[in-house]
Design a protein around this motif. Structure first.
Motif: not given
Length: 167
Positions: A47, A50-52, A62, A64, A73
């Motif tokens: 994650e 992909e996200r950062y 941030g 995940t 989370y």
């Protein structure tokens, strides 16, 4: 917000979200970061990639999902590296403020946290504790219980003094 001090391993404390003291690349590492990635499993890293893809700057946060951790989370904060010269207290304040912002976005009521930057990054223990406790107590948030997981006795002592001073 109630602040609780614990000597438990952060990866074992049930919470809605866990704060991770992360490296700016957000690719796992040593200390708390490595422990959280090991306990959470490979979904955390996937994650984050992909996200950062470029990581995050110091003081930012941030998130995940939590994988196999006892939470929903993980909020990844990039703490300042005191040893490398990142000594502006506002960077450390920003970590906690941004963690609370994300926690509020997800409706987190129970949050587990480490002593951000007070391990290998070398932030002096009492200063790190004072900043953390003061910031949590003075930042408006829906978080009801913030549990600092402090396995090192020097950090537990420092956070105990900080909590007493902010009551």
């Amino acid at each position: 917000m109630e602040i609780v001090l614990s000597t438990a391993d952060i990866t074992t404390v049930p919470a809605d979200a866990i704060v991770n003291a992360a490296h700016h690349a957000l690719r796992g590492g040593g200390g708390v970061d490595g422990a959280i990635h090991r306990a959470g499993g490979p979904t955390l890293l996937a994650e984050l990639v992909e996200r950062y893809p470029q990581g995050l700057p110091t003081g930012e946060a941030g998130w995940t999902t939590a994988g196999a951790l006892p939470a929903s989370y993980v909020i990844h904060v990039v703490g300042p590296n005191y040893t490398a010269g990142q000594r502006d207290p506002e960077l450390l304040v920003s970590c906690y403020v941004n963690a609370l912002r994300i926690a509020d976005e997800f409706g987190v009521r129970r949050l587990s946290l480490p002593a951000v930057s007070a391990g290998i990054y070398g932030w002096p223990a009492q200063s790190a504790a004072d900043i953390a406790v003061r910031t949590l107590r003075r930042t408006a948030s829906q978080v009801e219980i913030a549990t600092f997981c402090l396995v090192e006795p020097r950090l537990f002592t420092a956070f105990g003094k900080a909590a007493a001073a902010e009551e």
